[in-house]
Motif scaffolding. Structure first.
Motif, PDB file in Angstrom:
ATOM      1  N   ARG A 101      16.887 -54.540  12.268  1.00  0.00           N
ATOM      2  CA  ARG A 101      18.019 -55.261  12.823  1.00  0.00           C
ATOM      3  C   ARG A 101      17.773 -56.755  12.964  1.00  0.00           C
ATOM      4  NH1 ARG A 101      21.865 -52.543  14.896  1.00  0.00           N
ATOM      5  NH2 ARG A 101      22.430 -54.305  16.210  1.00  0.00           N
ATOM      6  N   ARG A 102      16.534 -57.149  13.196  1.00  0.00           N
ATOM      7  CA  ARG A 102      16.264 -58.563  13.456  1.00  0.00           C
ATOM      8  C   ARG A 102      16.248 -59.354  12.153  1.00  0.00           C
ATOM      9  NH1 ARG A 102      14.040 -60.676  18.765  1.00  0.00           N
ATOM     10  NH2 ARG A 102      12.860 -62.063  17.393  1.00  0.00           N
ATOM     11  N   PRO A 103      17.110 -60.358  11.996  1.00  0.00           N
ATOM     12  CA  PRO A 103      17.101 -61.132  10.747  1.00  0.00           C
ATOM     13  C   PRO A 103      15.845 -61.963  10.560  1.00  0.00           C
ATOM     14  CG  PRO A 103      18.651 -62.078  12.337  1.00  0.00           C
ATOM     15  CD  PRO A 103      18.189 -60.769  12.895  1.00  0.00           C
ATOM     16  N   ASP A 104      15.204 -62.410  11.660  1.00  0.00           N
ATOM     17  CA  ASP A 104      13.980 -63.185  11.490  1.00  0.00           C
ATOM     18  C   ASP A 104      12.835 -62.304  10.982  1.00  0.00           C
ATOM     19  OD1 ASP A 104      13.976 -61.785  13.892  1.00  0.00           O
ATOM     20  OD2 ASP A 104      12.701 -63.234  14.919  1.00  0.00           O
ATOM     21  N   ILE A 105      12.825 -61.032  11.389  1.00  0.00           N
ATOM     22  CA  ILE A 105      11.824 -60.100  10.858  1.00  0.00           C
ATOM     23  C   ILE A 105      12.082 -59.853   9.377  1.00  0.00           C
ATOM     24  CG2 ILE A 105      10.982 -57.725  10.969  1.00  0.00           C
ATOM     25  CD1 ILE A 105      11.372 -57.781  13.950  1.00  0.00           C
ATOM     26  N   ALA A 106      13.349 -59.699   9.016  1.00  0.00           N
ATOM     27  CA  ALA A 106      13.689 -59.515   7.604  1.00  0.00           C
ATOM     28  C   ALA A 106      13.270 -60.731   6.787  1.00  0.00           C
ATOM     29  CB  ALA A 106      15.190 -59.268   7.462  1.00  0.00           C
ATOM     30  N   ALA A 107      13.463 -61.926   7.334  1.00  0.00           N
ATOM     31  CA  ALA A 107      13.068 -63.142   6.621  1.00  0.00           C
ATOM     32  C   ALA A 107      11.560 -63.188   6.426  1.00  0.00           C
ATOM     33  CB  ALA A 107      13.542 -64.374   7.387  1.00  0.00           C
ATOM     34  N   ALA A 108      10.800 -62.821   7.447  1.00  0.00           N
ATOM     35  CA  ALA A 108       9.343 -62.813   7.329  1.00  0.00           C
ATOM     36  C   ALA A 108       8.882 -61.787   6.294  1.00  0.00           C
ATOM     37  CB  ALA A 108       8.708 -62.522   8.687  1.00  0.00           C
ATOM     38  N   GLU A 109       9.563 -60.631   6.244  1.00  0.00           N
ATOM     39  CA  GLU A 109       9.188 -59.613   5.272  1.00  0.00           C
ATOM     40  C   GLU A 109       9.488 -60.063   3.851  1.00  0.00           C
ATOM     41  OE1 GLU A 109       9.714 -56.567   2.465  1.00  0.00           O
ATOM     42  OE2 GLU A 109      11.446 -57.499   3.420  1.00  0.00           O
ATOM     43  N   ARG A 110      10.610 -60.736   3.646  1.00  0.00           N
ATOM     44  CA  ARG A 110      10.956 -61.237   2.310  1.00  0.00           C
ATOM     45  C   ARG A 110      10.005 -62.351   1.868  1.00  0.00           C
ATOM     46  NH1 ARG A 110      12.675 -58.418  -1.192  1.00  0.00           N
ATOM     47  NH2 ARG A 110      11.255 -57.127   0.021  1.00  0.00           N
ATOM     48  N   ALA A 111       9.516 -63.134   2.820  1.00  0.00           N
ATOM     49  CA  ALA A 111       8.525 -64.152   2.484  1.00  0.00           C
ATOM     50  C   ALA A 111       7.259 -63.496   1.943  1.00  0.00           C
ATOM     51  CB  ALA A 111       8.208 -65.006   3.701  1.00  0.00           C
ATOM     52  N   MET A 112       6.867 -62.356   2.520  1.00  0.00           N
ATOM     53  CA  MET A 112       5.706 -61.617   2.004  1.00  0.00           C
ATOM     54  C   MET A 112       5.959 -61.141   0.578  1.00  0.00           C
ATOM     55  SD  MET A 112       4.191 -59.193   5.006  1.00  0.00           S
ATOM     56  CE  MET A 112       5.719 -58.271   5.123  1.00  0.00           C
ATOM     57  N   ALA A 113       7.168 -60.610   0.337  1.00  0.00           N
ATOM     58  CA  ALA A 113       7.485 -60.116  -1.001  1.00  0.00           C
ATOM     59  C   ALA A 113       7.414 -61.246  -2.033  1.00  0.00           C
ATOM     60  CB  ALA A 113       8.870 -59.474  -1.001  1.00  0.00           C
ATOM     61  N   ALA A 114       7.926 -62.422  -1.669  1.00  0.00           N
ATOM     62  CA  ALA A 114       7.870 -63.565  -2.590  1.00  0.00           C
ATOM     63  C   ALA A 114       6.425 -63.976  -2.855  1.00  0.00           C
ATOM     64  CB  ALA A 114       8.666 -64.737  -2.018  1.00  0.00           C
ATOM     65  N   ALA A 115       5.610 -64.016  -1.803  1.00  0.00           N
ATOM     66  CA  ALA A 115       4.204 -64.389  -1.979  1.00  0.00           C
ATOM     67  C   ALA A 115       3.474 -63.369  -2.844  1.00  0.00           C
ATOM     68  CB  ALA A 115       3.529 -64.517  -0.614  1.00  0.00           C
TER      69      ALA A 115
END
Length: 506
Positions: free
Chosen positions: A302-316
């Motif tokens: 539910r948390r968009p900031d958690i989703a953003a952090a997870e997508r940053a991992m995927a990009a890295a």
């Protein structure tokens, strides 16, 4: 041509076919979301409220969706209008939307590398070859010539080891991260507007309290002045009454100063200059909204900031594949097709057609051999960036758990504190009535009346501040839970009644 050369020539198509078969093989590590320590339940959650909300639908992953018009559970048309204004005009939200547009453009640029690049050119070239290149004596005369060309060029990189694919994956994850960050900014804006609104209403309630107090103390001063003139009391009581009146007036001015600053802050959230925004006084009434926390595991969705952090991992993670691909050969197919002639009028004759297959400089297949450790350093950096993003993700999750626990504890303890404060207000009001009766009968001094009156003012003010704090803490808890709530069927009731939230994201 000798036999070895002949055999090598015959194997070229086989080699190219093998390389084309390898095209698109990604060297990026298989991405998996890192494990995080997730408790089974929130420690500070209200068991009764959680049981009542158990029948509601659990939130689905919604990091790329709007967070829902959760503020409507307060049943306040003014707040609804302010939220709509902020979403339409806030500059921070527009900046976040522009950052998302940039990420989408970069993703489109990355995807373009999957397609052939075609260009066209037209124009003359003036050249003079050297005598040696023509097999002539070194002092031979060679005339310059003009060559007209009209041609189309094509270039395509065969993605042998997934460099392009990994770049596209990284850009796509970056776009998803920006989408989640946009929702995070949007949710933060909605919460900031609601909290600023409730702060203004709390200050309006305090102003109303002090206006009434100033009026009462003004009347009390007149009464004391008359009794002094009649000789019933001494001048000390008059001085004390004037002190209390001036003190209340000073407090009222201080509240007005704080209210002006809060109004200016709300104007900025709405995207307006403070000079163009005025908020009519609207004293706060008590608001009690029950917010079920749900399961901690749902917070990861539910948390968009958690989703953003997870997508940053995927990009890295995808960029590790890009860095690994740099160690392997790159196959670039290039060619040019068109016309060339010495005379412009003959340029488009059939006999003027020409073509070129292969690069003008270098080779079709390039293989890195030595670069002084640059590619290894790039790979080490990509891995370190990924590890940093993993740590940031886990820390973001921990911070989210803390914010929810803080919000739940605040509301639970504020509820108990409000009950105790209501008792304190009632007791202070009774003490004030008794002291006034005793003063009229001459059984006590005016100092006792003033002290009791001051206690009533203080207790009422604390009660108002607690009401404002509960409203803002409710907003903070909804924000900590990721928003996305809808009002239940009971949420259209008056703001003073207890309402609940259903976890159905829009």
């Amino acid at each position: 041509m000798n036999d070895n050369a002949s055999r090598f020539t015959r194997r070229i198509p086989l080699l190219l076919a093998t390389l084309l078969t390898l095209a698109g093989c990604s060297l990026a590590p298989v991405y998996e979301r890192p494990e995080v320590a997730t408790p089974a339940a929130f420690k500070e959650a209200d068991p009764a409220l959680e049981a009542a909300a158990a029948k509601w639908k659990t939130a689905a992953p919604a990091e790329d969706q709007h967070r829902g018009e959760w503020w409507r559970i307060f049943g306040d048309d003014t707040l609804n209008a302010l939220e709509a204004e902020a979403l339409a005009a806030n500059q921070d939200l527009k900046a976040a939307a522009a950052r998302l547009a940039q990420a989408r453009a970069l993703e489109g640029s990355a995807r373009s590398e999957r397609m052939p690049q075609i260009d066209a050119s037209f124009g003359p070239t003036r050249q003079r070859p050297s005598p040696a290149s023509q097999g002539l004596d070194e002092d031979a005369s060679v005339s310059p010539s003009t060559l007209w060309r009209a041609q189309a060029g094509i270039g395509y990189e065969v993605d042998l080891f997934g460099r392009v694919a990994s770049s596209v994956d990284a850009a796509g994850a970056d776009t998803q991260q920006r989408e989640a960050l946009l929702r995070s900014v949007q949710l933060a804006l909605q919460a900031d507007v609601a909290q600023a609104y409730f702060l203004l209403r709390e200050l309006d309630a305090e102003q109303a309290l002090f206006r009434a107090t100033v009026d009462l103390r003004g009347e009390a001063l007149k009464l004391v002045q008359r009794r002094f003139e009649a000789g019933d009391i001494g001048e000390l009581d008059v001085a004390r009454a004037r002190t209390e009146l001036a003190s209340a007036q000073s407090e009222a001015h201080g509240i007005a100063r704080r209210r002006a600053a809060a109004e200016h802050a709300l104007a900025i959230l709405l995207g307006k200059p403070p000079a163009e925004f005025s908020f009519a006084a609207q004293p706060l009434a008590r608001i009690t909204v029950g917010v079920p926390a749900g399961l901690p595991s749902a917070l990861l969705e539910r948390r968009p900031d958690i989703a953003a952090a997870e997508r940053a991992m995927a990009a890295a993670n995808a960029r590790i594949g890009v860095a690994r691909a740099a160690f392997f050969p790159r196959l670039s197919l290039t060619g040019a097709f068109g016309y060339e002639s010495a005379e412009l009028g003959d340029l488009f004759q059939w006999s003027s057609r020409t073509f070129l297959l292969g690069p003008l400089v270098g080779g079709v297949l390039s293989m890195p051999i030595f670069d002084g450790g640059r590619r290894q350093a790039d790979l080490d950096r990509a891995r370190a960036v990924y590890e940093e993003d993993v740590a940031r993700y886990r820390q973001t999750v921990l911070g989210a758990f803390r914010e929810v626990e803080d919000g739940l504890a605040n509301l639970r303890i504020l509820g108990r504190q409000t009950q105790a404060q209501d008792e304190a207000v009632a007791a202070s009001e009774r003490a004030a009535r008794l002291s006034q009766l005793q003063y009229r009968e001459g059984a006590t001094s005016y100092f006792e009346v003033i002290d009791a009156d001051r206690s009533v003012l203080q207790q009422r003010r604390v009660a108002l501040q607690l009401d404002g704090e509960r409203a803002r803490s409710t907003v903070a808890l909804i924000r900590a839970l990721g928003g996305g709530w809808e009002a239940s069927a009971t949420a259209d009731a008056a703001p003073a009644r207890t309402t609940a939230l259903a976890a159905n994201p829009r």
